[in-house]
Design an enzyme around this catalytic site. Structure first.
Site, short mmCIF file in Angstrom:
data_model
loop_
_atom_site.label_atom_id
_atom_site.label_comp_id
_atom_site.label_asym_id
_atom_site.label_seq_id
_atom_site.Cartn_x
_atom_site.Cartn_y
_atom_site.Cartn_z
N HIS A 11 36.17 42.86 53.29
CA HIS A 11 37.42 42.18 52.94
C HIS A 11 38.38 43.17 52.32
O HIS A 11 37.97 44.04 51.54
CB HIS A 11 37.17 40.99 52.01
N HIS B 193 30.57 41.20 52.74
CA HIS B 193 31.27 40.89 54.00
C HIS B 193 32.64 41.53 53.82
O HIS B 193 33.37 41.20 52.87
CB HIS B 193 31.35 39.36 54.19
P1 5GP Z 1 34.63 42.31 45.89
O1 5GP Z 1 34.34 42.60 44.45
O2 5GP Z 1 33.38 41.99 46.68
O3 5GP Z 1 35.49 43.36 46.56
O4 5GP Z 1 35.55 41.04 45.90
C1 5GP Z 1 35.09 39.74 46.02
C2 5GP Z 1 36.21 38.83 45.60
O5 5GP Z 1 35.90 37.53 46.06
C3 5GP Z 1 36.42 38.76 44.09
O6 5GP Z 1 37.75 39.16 43.77
C4 5GP Z 1 36.15 37.29 43.77
O7 5GP Z 1 37.02 36.78 42.78
C5 5GP Z 1 36.33 36.59 45.09
N1 5GP Z 1 35.52 35.40 45.29
C6 5GP Z 1 34.20 35.24 44.93
N2 5GP Z 1 33.76 34.03 45.29
C7 5GP Z 1 34.81 33.40 45.90
C8 5GP Z 1 34.97 32.11 46.49
O8 5GP Z 1 34.06 31.30 46.55
N3 5GP Z 1 36.19 31.81 47.00
C9 5GP Z 1 37.24 32.71 46.97
N4 5GP Z 1 38.40 32.30 47.50
N5 5GP Z 1 37.12 33.93 46.43
C10 5GP Z 1 35.91 34.28 45.90
ZN ZN Z 2 29.62 37.15 56.36
#
Ligand code: 5GP
Ligand code: ZN
Length: 104
Positions: A97, A95
């Protein structure tokens, strides 16, 4: 079943919310990689940068303007903005971000 960030957006799962409006939510990353580590998330479920459509132009622009506003409010001396795209690009949550990272 909806994705983790959709659950956070729908308040079905707790998070530390820093900012919220009709279209975007900003939460603290649960596993911070910097002193300040925020996730700027559109409420619309877009999987990644690869799925952004021309109609999302304004929404994606809003993510940057919100980052700028938060950085100003928090008096950040400098910061990094990052989109991880796809598994091989380090994306874990499908999703869209924008990471905001700063060490003050
Ligand atoms: P990605 O690697 O997908 O760009 O980043 C996902 C981010 O979401 C990671 O930095 C991870 O620490 C964070 N994250 C994963 N699960 C949760 C959650 O349940 N709550 C929050 N606030 N952050 C999360
Ligand atoms: Zn979503």
């Amino acid at each position: 079943m909806s994705c983790l960030f959709c659950q956070i957006i729908n308040k079905e799962k707790p998070s530390e919310i820093v900012f919220e409006n009709e279209k975007v939510i900003v939460i603290k990353d649960i596993n911070p990689k910097a002193l300040v580590h925020l996730l700027i998330i559109p409420k619309k479920h877009i999987v990644s940068v690869n799925e952004v459509e021309p109609e999302d132009r304004e929404l994606v622009g809003d993510l940057i303007l919100i980052a700028q506003k938060i950085a100003e409010e928090k008096n950040l001396a400098g910061y990094k903005l990052l989109f991880n795209v796809g598994r091989k690009g380090g994306q874990i949550i499908d999703h869209l971000h924008l990471h905001l990272l700063a060490n003050k």
